[in-house]
Design an enzyme around this catalytic site. Structure first.
Site, short mmCIF file in Angstrom:
data_model
loop_
_atom_site.label_atom_id
_atom_site.label_comp_id
_atom_site.label_asym_id
_atom_site.label_seq_id
_atom_site.Cartn_x
_atom_site.Cartn_y
_atom_site.Cartn_z
N ASP A 147 31.92 33.95 2.38
CA ASP A 147 31.32 34.79 3.88
C ASP A 147 32.30 35.96 4.66
O ASP A 147 31.83 36.18 4.82
CB ASP A 147 30.53 34.01 4.56
CG ASP A 147 29.67 32.77 4.08
OD1 ASP A 147 29.39 32.88 2.71
OD2 ASP A 147 29.84 31.73 4.60
N HIS A 204 25.08 36.05 -1.19
CA HIS A 204 25.69 37.16 -0.93
C HIS A 204 24.77 38.29 0.03
O HIS A 204 23.32 38.04 -0.32
CB HIS A 204 25.67 37.80 -2.12
CG HIS A 204 27.56 37.27 -2.59
ND1 HIS A 204 28.00 36.51 -1.95
CD2 HIS A 204 27.67 37.24 -3.68
CE1 HIS A 204 29.28 36.16 -2.75
NE2 HIS A 204 29.13 36.76 -4.26
P1 GDP Z 1 29.73 37.12 0.83
O1 GDP Z 1 29.50 35.82 0.44
O2 GDP Z 1 31.43 37.07 1.25
O3 GDP Z 1 29.19 37.56 -0.15
O4 GDP Z 1 29.02 37.23 2.22
P2 GDP Z 1 27.93 37.10 3.43
O5 GDP Z 1 26.78 37.50 2.59
O6 GDP Z 1 27.68 35.74 3.13
O7 GDP Z 1 28.45 36.83 5.02
C1 GDP Z 1 28.86 37.99 5.45
C2 GDP Z 1 27.33 38.80 6.29
O8 GDP Z 1 28.08 39.48 7.17
C3 GDP Z 1 26.82 39.31 5.76
O9 GDP Z 1 24.96 39.48 6.61
C4 GDP Z 1 26.88 40.44 5.62
O10 GDP Z 1 25.20 41.53 5.79
C5 GDP Z 1 27.39 40.50 6.75
N1 GDP Z 1 28.00 42.11 6.52
C6 GDP Z 1 29.08 42.73 5.96
N2 GDP Z 1 30.00 43.21 6.13
C7 GDP Z 1 29.55 43.61 7.63
C8 GDP Z 1 30.14 44.31 8.64
O11 GDP Z 1 31.56 44.91 8.53
N3 GDP Z 1 29.78 44.19 9.58
C9 GDP Z 1 28.91 43.58 9.85
N4 GDP Z 1 28.46 43.17 11.39
N5 GDP Z 1 28.66 42.84 9.09
C10 GDP Z 1 28.88 42.23 8.27
MG MG Z 2 28.61 34.58 1.36
#
Ligand code: GDP
Ligand code: MG
Length: 424
Positions: A12, A40
């Site tokens: 995440d 994601h």
């Molecule tokens: P992944 O599993 O690594 O792809 O990550 P996730 O999608 O599960 O969790 C990351 C969350 O943070 C998601 O809801 C994204 O939209 C959000 N996100 C990603 N980058 C940023 C950021 O730089 N700032 C903020 N506020 N949210 C972010």
């Molecule tokens: Mg994730």
């Protein structure tokens, strides 16, 4: 050009968001491990999408997406995920989505076994996402799994289905006392949810090999982070596959290829879903503030994530295990909620300071050593250049870079595709 995007922490970190951004320059995006336990979240001009099985490049019209042999695929979930994206206006065809004929099928009985075992364990549960991932990987290594290529002739699978059902019932029915698995149900499931996917199934290893020969740019997308890797993570609270970039060529079907670049996705603070050692964990009001500011609820499960300050010990280990060449530091904007920013700079084990990520009992006993850095007290989500960041934020990035031992090339300051800074 072969690039892997891999998580430095517990997952995440925002990998999906960074793949969505960086895949612009790539022809192909490949998922090389895991199943629909991943979540994601990608936000771009076409809307907000949650991807569990599909590679994050699916949202780009010119990108070919590959689901590699290292994956485990829940057929029904994939059919539904494709349906949801199509409803959202995303075109998915055999040209832009290719599924490895060697990828393993995650069956309903795998999901059931996952749930039965978590329920049996009760308060000792592993915190599984209950998507059948551990049981299906176990069956892969048991060599008793169905693979995507088997869908080419489902009629020929009847006797294998009966034999698998008989074997499964030694645990499902006789052990757990649950409803018996039936061979005919296995066949019916493969027919119903496998047949629509068949046009996408091919020898993706050969496809990628040829694409590489033709000089195509390929991005390898991981699910979860280094600390969930089956070998190098916080075993047994890991996933059941290798999440690290080193596995990317194997899980994609091109084991002889060497990656040109590994981009590590590292969060500006820590979060962790489920059970297991999480040394830097914060509790109480401070944790609540961070969880709310960061929207730390699982994309796949909706579970509140455990949170803590940036963990230098775990992140340095993650950088090493991933072999990261450059880092993207994500969710920097979330730290605007703190006056003083907590950073876990070391662990204390039996009174000794520890800087290298420990394993086993030492990890279970480790306590965090926190330092506090100056906050910046303002919204930074509109910053697009490094020198537009407040001085305290610039200093934080530099400090994290030093602590993690790898260059930070990108800083993400929001979930939107354009909300990022390239560090010169
Ligand atoms: P992944 O599993 O690594 O792809 O990550 P996730 O999608 O599960 O969790 C990351 C969350 O943070 C998601 O809801 C994204 O939209 C959000 N996100 C990603 N980058 C940023 C950021 O730089 N700032 C903020 N506020 N949210 C972010
Ligand atoms: Mg994730």
């Amino acid at each position: 050009m072969l690039t892997a995007i891999a998580g430095i922490n517990w997952g995440d970190e925002g990998k999906g968001r960074m793949v969505d951004l960086l895949s612009e320059d790539y022809d192909i995006v490949v998922r090389y491990q895991g199943g629909n336990n991943a979540g994601h979240t990608v936000v771009n001009e076409r809307g907000k999408f949650i991807l569990n099985l599909l590679p994050s490049g699916i949202l780009r019209t010119t990108t070919v997406n590959v689901m590699g042999n290292g994956m485990v695929i829940d057929l029904k979930h994939l059919c539904e995920e494709i349906g949801r994206l199509r409803d959202g206006g995303i075109e998915i065809t055999p040209e832009n989505l290719k599924i490895s004929d060697r990828a393993v099928i995650c069956m309903p009985y795998h999901v059931r076994m996952d749930c039965l075992e978590e329920e049996r364990l009760a308060d000792k549960k592993f915190g599984s996402t209950r998507r059948g991932i551990a049981p299906v990987y176990a069956d892969k290594y048991y060599k008793k799994a169905f693979r995507m290529g088997d869908l080419r002739n489902i009629a020929a699978l009847a006797s294998k289905a009966d034999s698998i059902a008989e074997w499964k019932n030694l645990t499902v029915a006789s052990g757990y006392g649950d409803t018996p698995v039936k061979g005919e149900d296995i066949i019916a499931y493969l027919q119903e949810y496998g047949t629509p996917l068949l046009p996408h199934v091919c020898d993706t290893g050969l496809y990628l090999h040829n694409a590489n020969e033709q000089g195509k740019k390929i991005m390898f997308e991981a699910q979860l982070g280094a600390l969930r890797d089956i070998d190098f993570g916080i075993y047994p609270y890991t996933s059941s596959s290798n999440t690290i970039a080193g596995y990317a060529p194997v899980g994609a079907g091109v084991p002889g290829l060497k990656l040109d670049c590994v981009i590590g996705i590292m969060k500006a603070y820590s979060s962790c879903v489920g059970e297991g050692p999480f040394t830097c964990e914060m509790f109480g009001d401070e944790a609540h503030k961070l969880r709310e500011a960061g929207g730390e609820y699982g994309a796949a499960t909706g579970r509140p994530r455990r949170v803590g300050g940036f963990d230098a010990v775990a992140s340095r280990y993650g950088v090493r295990m991933q072999g990261a060449d450059v880092l993207a530091l994500t969710k920097m904007d979330v730290l605007s909620c703190f006056d003083k920013i907590p950073v876990c700079v070391a662990y204390k084990v039996d009174g000794e300071l520890v800087y290298d990520f420990p394993v086993g009992e030492a990890l279970d006993k480790a306590e965090p050593v926190y330092e506090y850095y100056e906050g910046w007290g303002c919204d930074i989500s509109g910053c697009r250049k490094f020198d537009e960041l407040p001085e305290a934020a610039q200093a934080y990035v530099r400090k994290i870079e030093e602590l993690s031992g790898c260059r930070i090339g990108y800083v993400s300051v929001g979930a939107g595709r354009e909300q990022y800074i390239v560090c010169e």
